[in-house]
Design an enzyme around this catalytic site. Structure first.
Site, PDB file in Angstrom:
ATOM      1  N   ASP A 164       0.820  -1.209   0.000  1.00 31.32           N
ATOM      2  CA  ASP A 164       0.000   0.000   0.000  1.00 31.32           C
ATOM      3  C   ASP A 164       0.858   1.265   0.000  1.00 31.32           C
ATOM      4  OD1 ASP A 164      -2.912  -0.891   1.985  1.00 31.32           O
ATOM      5  OD2 ASP A 164      -1.627  -2.136   0.712  1.00 31.32           O
ATOM      6  N   HIS A 195      -8.925  -0.001  -2.483  1.00 35.32           N
ATOM      7  CA  HIS A 195      -9.116   1.447  -2.609  1.00 35.32           C
ATOM      8  C   HIS A 195      -9.149   1.917  -4.055  1.00 35.32           C
ATOM      9  CE1 HIS A 195      -9.065   3.316   1.460  1.00 35.32           C
ATOM     10  NE2 HIS A 195      -8.717   2.081   1.775  1.00 35.32           N
ATOM     11  N   HIS A 216      -2.661  -4.601   2.380  1.00 35.38           N
ATOM     12  CA  HIS A 216      -3.985  -4.351   2.972  1.00 35.38           C
ATOM     13  C   HIS A 216      -3.980  -4.004   4.454  1.00 35.38           C
ATOM     14  CE1 HIS A 216      -8.275  -4.326   2.640  1.00 35.38           C
ATOM     15  NE2 HIS A 216      -8.502  -5.487   3.233  1.00 35.38           N
ATOM     16  N   ASP A 224     -23.684  15.332  -5.283  1.00 39.97           N
ATOM     17  CA  ASP A 224     -23.079  16.268  -6.209  1.00 39.97           C
ATOM     18  C   ASP A 224     -22.566  15.492  -7.404  1.00 39.97           C
ATOM     19  OD1 ASP A 224     -19.990  18.166  -6.151  1.00 39.97           O
ATOM     20  OD2 ASP A 224     -21.748  18.345  -7.451  1.00 39.97           O
ATOM     21  N   ASP A 228     -22.152  15.808 -10.581  1.00 41.61           N
ATOM     22  CA  ASP A 228     -21.140  16.220 -11.559  1.00 41.61           C
ATOM     23  C   ASP A 228     -19.865  16.674 -10.878  1.00 41.61           C
ATOM     24  OD1 ASP A 228     -22.624  19.500 -12.270  1.00 41.61           O
ATOM     25  OD2 ASP A 228     -22.040  18.491 -10.418  1.00 41.61           O
ATOM     26  N   ASP A 278     -26.236  32.679   4.634  1.00 37.00           N
ATOM     27  CA  ASP A 278     -26.142  33.370   3.347  1.00 37.00           C
ATOM     28  C   ASP A 278     -25.742  32.442   2.214  1.00 37.00           C
ATOM     29  OD1 ASP A 278     -26.923  35.882   4.023  1.00 37.00           O
ATOM     30  OD2 ASP A 278     -24.905  36.572   4.509  1.00 37.00           O
ATOM     31  N   ASN A 293     -25.486  32.193  -2.178  1.00 40.36           N
ATOM     32  CA  ASN A 293     -25.622  32.986  -3.419  1.00 40.36           C
ATOM     33  C   ASN A 293     -27.042  32.800  -3.919  1.00 40.36           C
ATOM     34  OD1 ASN A 293     -24.291  30.560  -3.257  1.00 40.36           O
ATOM     35  ND2 ASN A 293     -23.353  30.698  -5.266  1.00 40.36           N
ATOM     36  N   ASP A 323     -28.459  32.085  -6.481  1.00 43.75           N
ATOM     37  CA  ASP A 323     -28.925  31.058  -7.427  1.00 43.75           C
ATOM     38  C   ASP A 323     -29.333  29.763  -6.741  1.00 43.75           C
ATOM     39  OD1 ASP A 323     -25.600  30.007  -8.592  1.00 43.75           O
ATOM     40  OD2 ASP A 323     -26.511  30.148  -6.617  1.00 43.75           O
TER      41      ASP A 323
END
Lengths: 165, 740
Positions: free
Chosen positions: B177, B239, B469, B646, B648, B686, B688, B690
């Protein structure tokens, strides 16, 4: 000691010993290599000599030595050791006197040669490895000597009483 | 002839010196023993936390199963949302991949001073890369992608099991590893030389995750692979797996490094990892695999399967039901270790999920295994009732569910057996006892005993196994009567000074020679004591963090021993209670002096002890918030989930997505959060305009905000005035409501 108090204390000591034992129990079957017994006994707060350790080993080994020690044999012996407060710790000042005893000139240090001679030829001699390890932290490379007061204060860990509260 | 007085004095002195020597030796040996105990305890702490982490992985996996089983999408939007969590990471067809991860359109600016690659690669390119990485430069995304494409092309032609011979090169070097620790790779090359026609290398998996330079390691390894295809061999590790990468932060590193092109690189890497060979055979006598073997390991099958189907060995499986075409999830065979997360009632139409009984401690593996098996059976029965499916194949669902097939036109699953072969190779660990059982700690593979090793060696006429491992103190370790060698090449893995790294060289005689190292100069200058102290400090810091994260559970546990409500418990009970909450199997009585600073006559005031812990964790005013704890405890799980959402990998998730995620997460983790509550909270931070959330900032703001709210709530609980604006009041109300 009243018996009811005794029982409570024994239970706690037993747990403590079992824990320490299990740290060295690699196979998870309540046995440890006989060579680790020294570490276990010492990490429970005891300061036995090698001779005293051998005595203890004789009590916990199997009749036919297998190289392993079982927890069930170790436990009662170790409980007694802790209850009797055998192999008491060495107070700092006593340790200091010991170093001073080897320091003939009372100069505050022991030369490397002298220390090696004492440690590997007298008492319960160190192995080469043990000597090397001690020197690696004790020896002042500039003076090639061990300034034992400094060494002791560096090494004395603030050890809380390892006996169960 | 010495005068008797002098002789007497000499004798007296000798006797005194003798006694002094005994005393010093006695004292010193005790010191060393105690150091040894501390060292072992520290190691145990790190390992149990690491494995508890892997247990978290199981829990996360169960969370997904749970989602699929219990969350009935109330809208097509939600349905998409759920299925997206599982589809992410699908493999593209060749042409699509070329198009999506195209690199040719990427312009390399003139200002770029890093190495420039051209194909086919030459040894000069490799040296240029090594030099560049030493100077902390980065390789331009165009070259990274190009390299990945070429690597993939190359790997595709390789068999599942590579063959190396010590005839062609004098010796073979096997490395374990690396985990993104570039310094270790540099050290290996420095000590052993670069790969070349006379120097063969086998890299046995786990190149990435945890360490900070995972991508650099991949680039170097792939470069050498392409330059010296006969001499350099890579094995896949557990991994090299998308799901695991999500958990362990390799991806975060990628994104911050090259945000613009990160997604493409990520997609390519996924499609390279799945093509890595699974094993290497040296001289037909030494089998090199990342994890281990099991009693069902079949090299013939392993050679024949389509290894690229397994993008992840840990992901949820989808199965098409003939009449409804709804995706149903198979239950994860390795069920939860803690019983609190199951058994939530959601939709009334579903039969209630059986609630697992209290799990036994992890340290008693036999018991634990038995408990898991029992729980699994119950879950499987329930699942079968739920979907009313009768299997044509007698599938024994003993392990994690299967992986999705990448070919979208073909069947949606692979055979259980194939998956098990791969999973066993990548995840298994050796154990001292005979037999073969599921590796419930890690969530994949088996624990295999010396008898299993023996059978494999005999069956395939092998001499020994090399695997990695597991981190080893000395960088390597033999077991199973020297038939299994573990080699681990990431030094200082847990902490500076925690362990050495090592690599092993084999000549034609196949006798292993080891070289150990430690890639940190400071580690060398420290004495044994200092090194142990340092690592110890680190271990205890991690442990205190874990304790803090379980504050509420600990208080409940302590109260069981404090029926009279004195606020105190004995130290012995403290140890028992802590273990019952954390389940780490640690020797708490041994560790107690480092965790509990002050006691009054052997009794611990547990509330103030926990307060002290909290103060350490938060360098501000003393705060207690169970929500904070939950976040803290689950933050890495949260992060993983967010990263999956998320899709993309832009680092932004929409408000909608976040809201849905939180709802799902909280219902699974038993947190009460109303819709309004979360809305208010989110709005009062707060963003943004959009409506997108930068996840990292959000999590931080969220934590911070909760703290502030709690502070405010405490101080102004009795006088809620109108000076608080609407959203803030709403948020506060929800927090107060939650805290009860």
């Amino acid at each position: 000691m009243p018996s009811f108090l005794q029982n409570g204390v024994v239970a706690k000591i037993e747990k403590k010993i079992t824990e320490a034992f299990k740290v060295f129990d690699h196979e998870g079957n309540e046995t440890v290599d006989v060579r680790e017994i020294g570490s276990i006994v010492r990490s429970l707060g005891c300061f036995p000599t090698e001779a005293e350790l051998h005595e203890l080993l004789a009590k916990v080994e199997e009749e036919e030595p297998t190289g392993y020690v079982h927890l069930e044999k170790f436990l009662p012996v170790m409980i007694k050791v802790l209850l009797d407060r055998s192999y008491r710790p060495i107070p700092e000042d006593v340790l200091l006197h010991a170093f001073e005893a080897l320091d003939e000139n009372k100069s505050g240090y022991i030369t490397k040669e002298d220390l090696v001679k004492h440690m590997t030829e007298e008492g319960e001699p160190f192995t080469e490895e043990e000597m090397e390890k001690m020197l690696s932290s004790a020896l002042n490379p500039e003076t090639n000597a061990v300034h034992y007061r400094d060494y002791i204060s560096m090494m004395i860990v603030d050890e809380t009483d390892d006996l169960p509260q | 002839e010495m005068p008797s007085s002098k002789r007497h004095r000499l004798f007296w002195f000798c006797s005194l010196a003798f006694k002094a020597a005994v005393l010093i030796q006695r004292w010193y040996r005790r010191y060393v023993a105690r150091l040894e105990m501390r060292r072992r305890c520290t190691w145990t702490i790190f390992q149990s936390i690491e494995y508890a982490c892997e247990q978290d992985q199981i829990k996360l996996h169960n969370f997904f199963s749970y989602l699929m089983d219990n969350f009935t999408p109330s809208s097509s939007k939600e349905r998409d949302f759920i299925s997206r969590m599982f589809i992410s990471g699908e493999s593209f067809k060749e042409a699509e991949l070329e198009k999506y991860c195209d690199y040719e359109s990427l312009e390399v600016p003139d200002s770029y001073t890093g190495p420039r690659l051209s194909f086919p690669l030459l040894p000069d390119h490799a040296t240029a890369l090594l030099e560049a990485f030493k100077q902390k430069q980065q390789l331009h995304a165009r070259y990274v992608l190009n390299l990945l494409h070429e690597t993939r092309k190359h790997l595709k032609q390789l068999p599942n099991i590579s063959h190396v011979s010590t005839c062609y090169s004098e010796e073979v070097t096997v490395c374990g590893d690396l985990h993104g620790q570039l310094d270790d790779l540099f050290l290996i090359f420095y000590k052993n030389g670069l790969p070349s026609p006379s120097k063969s290398y086998v890299f046995n998996g786990d190149f990435v995750d945890r360490g900070k330079q995972s991508l650099e390691i991949l680039i170097i390894l792939f470069t050498f692979l392409l330059i010296y295809p006969k001499e350099v061999h890579l094995n896949r590790g557990n991994h090299e797996d998308h799901m695991v990468n999500l958990r362990y932060g390799f991806l975060v590193g990628l994104m911050t490094m090259s945000r613009l092109h990160g997604k493409k690189i990520l997609k390519m890497i996924q499609n390279v990892f799945c093509w890595l060979p699974l094993a290497t055979l040296i001289d037909q006598k030494v089998l090199v695999i990342h994890g281990g073997v099991s009693d069902t390991t079949d090299l013939d099958m392993l050679e024949k399967i389509q290894r690229n189907k397994f993008i992840s060995v840990l992901r949820g499986k989808k199965r098409k039901e003939s009449n409804r075409n709804v995706e149903i999830k198979e239950i994860n065979g390795e069920s939860q270790a803690e019983p609190d997360s199951a058994g939530n009632e959601i939709t009334s139409s579903l039969p209630s999920q059986p609630r697992p009984t209290q799990a036994p401690s992890m340290t008693n593996r036999v018991e634990f295994s038995r408990w898991v098996r029992q729980t699994v059976q119950e879950q499987i029965e329930w699942c079968r009732k739920l979907v009313d499916i009768s299997d044509s194949e007698e599938e024994e669902l003993t392990c994690s569910s299967l992986v999705s097939l990448t070919d979208l036109d073909g069947p949606c699953w692979t055979r259980q057996e194939e998956w098990k072969q791969v999973s066993d190779i990548l995840w298994s660990d050796p154990m001292p006892q005979e037999g073969c059982r599921e590796n419930t700690v890690r969530g994949g593979g088996c624990y295999f005993g010396p008898d299993v090793t023996g059978k494999i060696l005999e069956k395939y006429n092998l001499q020994f196994l090399i695997r990695s491992h597991e981190c080893k103190q000395e960088g390597y370790e033999f077991c199973h009567n020297r038939k299994v060698l573990t080699i681990f090449s990431a030094s200082n893995y847990y902490e500076i000074g925690s362990n050495r790294g090592a690599y092993v060289k084999l000549g034609p005689d196949l006798v292993p020679h080891f070289v150990q190292y430690q890639a940190n100069k400071t580690a060398h200058t420290l004495t044994m004591t200092q090194r142990i102290s340092r690592v110890e400090e680190s271990a205890f810091r991690a442990l205190r963090e874990k304790l803090f994260a379980h504050t509420s559970a600990l208080i409940s546990a302590f109260k069981l021993y404090d029926k009279d409500n004195t606020g105190k418990i004995t130290l012995s009970n403290w140890a028992t209670a802590v273990e019952s909450v954390l389940h780490l199997g640690l020797p708490w009585r041994m560790l107690r002096p480092q965790l509990v600073r002050s006691t009054a006559d052997g009794m611990l005031e547990y509330k103030s002890w926990l307060d002290d812990l909290a103060m350490e964790q938060r360098s501000q005013e003393h705060i207690q918030s169970s929500l904070l704890e939950v976040i803290y405890r689950n933050r890495s799980n949260l992060e993983t989930i967010f990263r999956i959402i998320d899709r993309d990998h832009s680092g932004l998730i929409s408000f909608e997505e976040f809201h849905q995620t939180w709802k799902l997460f909280s219902s699974h983790m038993n947190i009460e959060l109303t819709d309004d509550g979360i809305n208010d909270l989110v709005r009062s931070i707060d963003f943004n305009k959009d409506g997108n959330i930068d996840f990292n900032e959000f999590l931080e703001a969220f934590r911070h905000h909760i703290q502030c709210l709690v502070c405010k709530a405490r101080r102004t609980a009795s006088n809620l005035t109108a000076e608080h604006n609407h959203s803030s009041r709403g948020a506060m109300a929800f927090v107060i409501n939650f805290l009860g």
